[in-house]
Structures are given as structure tokens and as C-alpha cells.
Design a protein around this motif. Structure first.
Motif, mmCIF file in Angstrom:
data_model
loop_
_atom_site.group_PDB
_atom_site.id
_atom_site.type_symbol
_atom_site.label_atom_id
_atom_site.label_comp_id
_atom_site.label_asym_id
_atom_site.label_seq_id
_atom_site.Cartn_x
_atom_site.Cartn_y
_atom_site.Cartn_z
ATOM 1 N N GLY A 282 0.809 -1.206 0.000
ATOM 2 C CA GLY A 282 0.000 0.000 0.000
ATOM 3 C C GLY A 282 0.847 1.262 0.000
ATOM 4 N N ALA A 283 0.165 2.395 -0.254
ATOM 5 C CA ALA A 283 0.862 3.677 -0.365
ATOM 6 C C ALA A 283 1.452 4.133 0.957
ATOM 7 N N GLY A 284 0.799 3.793 2.058
ATOM 8 C CA GLY A 284 1.315 4.224 3.358
ATOM 9 C C GLY A 284 2.679 3.652 3.659
ATOM 10 N N ALA A 285 2.888 2.399 3.313
ATOM 11 C CA ALA A 285 4.201 1.772 3.552
ATOM 12 C C ALA A 285 5.268 2.443 2.699
ATOM 13 N N GLY A 286 4.953 2.695 1.414
ATOM 14 C CA GLY A 286 5.924 3.368 0.559
ATOM 15 C C GLY A 286 6.261 4.755 1.064
ATOM 16 N N LEU A 287 5.261 5.499 1.566
ATOM 17 C CA LEU A 287 5.512 6.826 2.114
ATOM 18 C C LEU A 287 6.408 6.751 3.347
ATOM 19 N N ALA A 288 6.187 5.752 4.206
ATOM 20 C CA ALA A 288 7.016 5.611 5.409
ATOM 21 C C ALA A 288 8.476 5.378 5.032
ATOM 22 N N VAL A 289 8.743 4.465 4.093
ATOM 23 C CA VAL A 289 10.124 4.204 3.656
ATOM 24 C C VAL A 289 10.726 5.464 3.040
ATOM 25 N N TYR A 290 9.959 6.151 2.206
ATOM 26 C CA TYR A 290 10.451 7.364 1.541
ATOM 27 C C TYR A 290 10.840 8.411 2.575
ATOM 28 N N ARG A 291 9.990 8.652 3.566
ATOM 29 C CA ARG A 291 10.274 9.686 4.566
ATOM 30 C C ARG A 291 11.488 9.320 5.421
ATOM 31 N N ILE A 292 11.679 8.049 5.711
ATOM 32 C CA ILE A 292 12.842 7.641 6.503
ATOM 33 C C ILE A 292 14.124 7.923 5.734
ATOM 34 N N VAL A 293 14.154 7.539 4.458
ATOM 35 C CA VAL A 293 15.335 7.815 3.637
ATOM 36 C C VAL A 293 15.540 9.324 3.492
ATOM 37 N N GLN A 294 14.467 10.058 3.272
ATOM 38 C CA GLN A 294 14.566 11.504 3.114
ATOM 39 C C GLN A 294 15.142 12.167 4.352
ATOM 40 N N GLU A 295 14.653 11.782 5.528
ATOM 41 C CA GLU A 295 15.135 12.393 6.763
ATOM 42 C C GLU A 295 16.599 12.047 7.013
ATOM 43 N N ALA A 296 16.980 10.790 6.764
ATOM 44 C CA ALA A 296 18.367 10.385 6.998
ATOM 45 C C ALA A 296 19.318 11.133 6.066
ATOM 46 N N LEU A 297 18.977 11.258 4.783
ATOM 47 C CA LEU A 297 19.844 11.982 3.849
ATOM 48 C C LEU A 297 19.868 13.478 4.159
ATOM 49 N N THR A 298 18.745 14.012 4.649
ATOM 50 C CA THR A 298 18.741 15.416 5.049
ATOM 51 C C THR A 298 19.702 15.647 6.200
ATOM 52 N N ASN A 299 19.704 14.762 7.170
ATOM 53 C CA ASN A 299 20.647 14.879 8.282
ATOM 54 C C ASN A 299 22.090 14.753 7.800
ATOM 55 N N THR A 300 22.333 13.851 6.841
ATOM 56 C CA THR A 300 23.681 13.729 6.284
ATOM 57 C C THR A 300 24.113 15.033 5.634
ATOM 58 N N LEU A 301 23.220 15.628 4.857
ATOM 59 C CA LEU A 301 23.551 16.875 4.176
ATOM 60 C C LEU A 301 23.764 18.009 5.163
ATOM 61 N N LYS A 302 22.937 18.067 6.214
ATOM 62 C CA LYS A 302 23.048 19.168 7.169
ATOM 63 C C LYS A 302 24.259 19.023 8.079
ATOM 64 N N HIS A 303 24.541 17.809 8.527
ATOM 65 C CA HIS A 303 25.562 17.610 9.560
ATOM 66 C C HIS A 303 26.893 17.141 9.007
ATOM 67 N N ALA A 304 26.901 16.397 7.908
ATOM 68 C CA ALA A 304 28.175 15.923 7.340
ATOM 69 C C ALA A 304 28.650 16.802 6.202
ATOM 70 N N GLY A 305 27.776 17.615 5.650
ATOM 71 C CA GLY A 305 28.193 18.531 4.600
ATOM 72 C C GLY A 305 28.031 17.936 3.220
ATOM 73 N N PRO A 306 28.115 18.782 2.186
ATOM 74 C CA PRO A 306 27.898 18.319 0.818
ATOM 75 C C PRO A 306 29.023 17.449 0.264
ATOM 76 N N GLU A 307 30.115 17.336 0.985
ATOM 77 C CA GLU A 307 31.224 16.507 0.488
ATOM 78 C C GLU A 307 31.166 15.087 1.033
ATOM 79 N N ALA A 308 30.122 14.758 1.773
ATOM 80 C CA ALA A 308 30.034 13.435 2.383
ATOM 81 C C ALA A 308 29.592 12.405 1.357
ATOM 82 N N SER A 309 29.750 11.149 1.733
ATOM 83 C CA SER A 309 29.260 10.025 0.938
ATOM 84 C C SER A 309 28.254 9.252 1.777
ATOM 85 N N ALA A 310 27.231 8.742 1.127
ATOM 86 C CA ALA A 310 26.190 7.990 1.832
ATOM 87 C C ALA A 310 25.791 6.784 1.001
ATOM 88 N N HIS A 311 25.317 5.778 1.706
ATOM 89 C CA HIS A 311 24.873 4.548 1.055
ATOM 90 C C HIS A 311 23.497 4.193 1.612
#
Length: 383
Positions: A282-311
Motif C-alpha cells: 500500500g501507499a502508506g508503507a511506501g511513504l514511510a520508507v520514503y520519509r525515513i530515507v529523506q530524513e536520513a539523507l537530510t541529516n547527512t547533508l546538514k551535519h556531514a556537509g555536501p562533500e560526504a558520501s552515503a549509502h
């Protein structure tokens, strides 16, 4: 009529006093024809206790019954009409209607036993005995039936009031949950897109002199990111209006590639790997996964900077999904708050909604940060 019923319900003694009048009109002509003052006085005394029948049903019966016997001894027994049987029947009905049922036993015995003695020893008069017995049984059953029906209606009314209160409480809980969900979505949208836009704008400013064309392309990306953020905000705010609900689809698993591309455009080197095939959750599960990835990458960008690498690693199993985001630390000078932050709180709430959990913290034995979430979509499945 409704107002009249309300007034009568507030003044039951007035109703009972009004009952005495038609009762006396019905029983009086035959009982008082040619009677003297003593008979009139006894007639009034037998009827008087009916005024307090609801407040004291059992004492009123014994008063009516005793006064009726006394009146018969004083002025003689008159067999014409319904006096005093009608008054005694009203008193019996009141006991059956308002008093505990165990109180009926001595009353039935007090009426039926003398009738048995009188009509069998003097006759026997089976017809008269049958009339008294059937009238007594009918009066008792009528009172019990009305009592049971009123109790049933009162229970239905109480149940309706209880269901109405529960409905209001559920509505309040639903409103609070919807507000929390919208707040999480707004946080995810604003925090992520602003972080990407700030990183892109910094990059454009840095390259504006050396490479104007590259800076212009970067600013186009900033504008596209801003327009996408505005579109998502309109969608979320549209949910607050009934007519706007659901017009724009929410992001899901199919939007992860675009999400990763935006973060890459901001400078973070992101790799995305997928293991397995997602189920029909269902759409709710896809939204939950999307928001988790979005929040984690946002934290990487804010705290590790644009030169970081993420997987970003997504592992789909039968009835479950695992989401893991790891970064190398980059230029991180401070770790994101593990507790109290809206982003990580939102992750925890999203995973908890699917029976899962989330952990976030420094990587063990290596620099960087790790976010791991597990969501369950089938109680019987294990990943």
C-alpha cells in the motif's frame, strides 16, 4: 407535548395526585350510592396514599390494603363496582413497577391467601377465585413488563450516550493523529528541501565567478527543488480541506530515485542498492520508507556537509522491509540529536505504525552515522 412530558417527569407526585381523580370517578358512583359520612371518609382515606405511590410503593400498598380492610369493617363490604379492588390493583402495580421483586411475595400472599380461604370455605366460588387470581397475576405481570421495558429503554439510551461520547473521543484522537502526521510531513518536506536548496545555493555562489554556466544550472536545480517543495506543501495543506484531499499522490518507493538525485545534485555522493522486491503493502508503507530515507539523507547533508558520501540500502523480505542509511561522516562537526528531534521522532512514529523500530547513532568502528529501520507488514512474516 414534549414540554408537557418534561414538566410531568419533574413532578411525579402531581401526576399521581391527578391519578386519584379518575380513579375516584370510576369507583365512586357504585361504592358511595346512598352511603353516609363514614363511607365517604373511608373512601377518601383509601385513595389518599396513592399520591405517594412512587416514592414509597411498598408502604403505600400496605396502607391502601389495610385501609380498604378497615373501611370494609367500618361501613361493610359493598360488592358493587370496582371499589376497593381498583385502588388495591394500582398499589400492586406500583410495587411491581418500582419496588424490588422480592417485595411482591408477601403482597401476593396477603391478597391470594384470604381469597382462597373466603371463596373455598364459603361455596366454593371458583369463578370469583379465578377472577381475583387472574386479576392479581395480570397486574403483577403488567408492572414487571413495564419495569423491564423501561429498564431496557434506559439501557439503550445510556448505550447511545456512551457510544456518542466514544465517537467524540475517537474523533478527537483522529484529529490529533492527523495533525501529528501533517506536522511530520511538513517537517520532512521543509527540512529536506531547504537543506538541498541551501547546499545548491552555496555551490552556485562558489562557482559563479569561475563557471557561470555551472552556477546557472545549479540555480535551475534550486528552482526545481523549490517548486517541488511548494507542490508537496500544497498537497499536505490541501488535506486540511475536504475538497483538496488526495488530489496529488504522495511520494513513495517510486520517488526514491528522484530523491537520491536531488541529494546528489547538492553534492553528497549517494549510492542506492535494493535487495528483493517490495510487496503489495500500500501507499502508506511506501511513504514511510520514503520519509525515513529523506530524513536520513537530510541529516547527512546538514551535519556531514555536501562533500560526504552515503549509502542507502533497501532490503525487502516477505512481510518486512529493512532500511539502512550509512554515511562516512564527511565534515561532520556535531551529531544529530538522537532524541527530541522532530525528524528522528517522525522516523520512530512511522516505523512503530508498522510494528517496527528504528535506531540511529554513530557507526561502530568507523566514522560516520548509521540509521537503521525495520518495518513489518505481515504479523506472521519474518525478514
Amino acid at each position: 407535548m414534549g414540554r408537557l412530558r418534561a414538566v410531568l417527569a419533574r413532578h411525579p407526585r402531581l401526576v399521581d395526585a391527578g391519578l386519584v381523580v379518575p380513579l375516584a370517578v370510576i369507583t365512586g358512583p357504585a361504592a358511595l350510592r346512598g352511603a353516609g359520612v363514614a363511607a365517604w371518609l373511608c373512601f377518601g382515606l383509601v385513595h389518599a396514599p396513592i399520591v405517594w405511590r412512587r416514592r414509597w410503593p411498598v408502604p403505600v400498598f400496605w396502607a391502601v390494603f389495610g385501609l380498604a380492610i378497615l373501611a370494609g369493617l367500618v361501613v361493610g363490604v359493598r360488592v358493587e363496582g370496582l371499589y376497593p379492588e381498583a385502588v388495591v390493583a394500582v398499589a400492586v402495580y406500583t410495587v411491581a413497577r418500582y419496588a424490588p421483586r422480592r417485595q411482591l411475595i408477601p403482597i401476593v400472599v396477603a391478597i391470594e391467601l384470604p381469597a382462597l380461604v373466603v371463596f373455598i370455605m364459603d361455596g366454593p366460588h371458583w369463578t370469583a377465585l379465578g377472577f381475583v387470581t387472574s386479576a392479581l397475576a395480570a397486574t403483577v405481570l403488567l408492572g414487571i413488563t413495564v419495569r423491564t421495558r423501561r429498564a431496557y429503554l434506559a439501557e439503550l439510551e445510556e448505550r447511545a450516550r456512551r457510544l456518542e461520547r466514544e465517537r467524540d473521543q475517537q474523533a478527537q484522537i483522529a484529529v490529533a493523529a492527523e495533525r501529528a502526521r501533517i506536522a511530520r510531513d511538513m517537517h520532512d518536506i521543509v527540512a529536506h528541501n531547504l537543506a538541498v536548496m541551501v547546499a545548491l545555493a552555496d555551490g552556485a555562489a562558489f562557482t559563479a565567478t569561475a563557471s557561470p554556466e555551472r552556477a546557472a544550472d545549479t540555480m535551475h536545480t534550486v528552482a526545481a527543488t523549490g517548486r517541488e517543495a511548494l507542490g508537496e506543501m500544497r498537497r499536505v495543506l490541501g488535506l486540511l480541506r475536504e475538497e483538496g484531499a488526495g488530489r496529488t499522490p504522495q511520494p513513495g518507493l517510486d520517488g526514491l530515485d528522484a530523491l537520491v538525485e536531488r541529494v546528489r545534485a547538492a553534492g553528497v555522493r549517494v549510492a542506492l542498492t535494493v535487495d528483493g522486491v517490495p510487496g503489495d503493502w500500500g501507499a502508506g508503507a511506501g511513504l514511510a520508507v520514503y520519509r525515513i530515507v529523506q530524513e536520513a539523507l537530510t541529516n547527512t547533508l546538514k551535519h556531514a556537509g555536501p562533500e560526504a558520501s552515503a549509502h542507502v540500502q533497501l532490503r525487502y523480505r516477505d512481510g518486512a522491509a529493512e532500511v539502512e542509511i550509512i554515511d562516512d561522516g564527511g565534515q561532520r562537526v556535531a551529531a544529530p540529536a538522537v532524541a527530541g528531534g522532530h525528524g528522528l521522532t517522525g522516523m520512530a512514529e512511522r516505523t512503530a505504525a508498522y510494528g517496527g523500530d528504528v535506531t540511529a547513532g554513530p557507526r561502530e568502528g568507523a566514522p560516520g552515522w548509521r540509521v537503521y529501520a525495520r518495518l513489518r507488514f505481515d504479523d506472521g512474516a519474518a525478514a
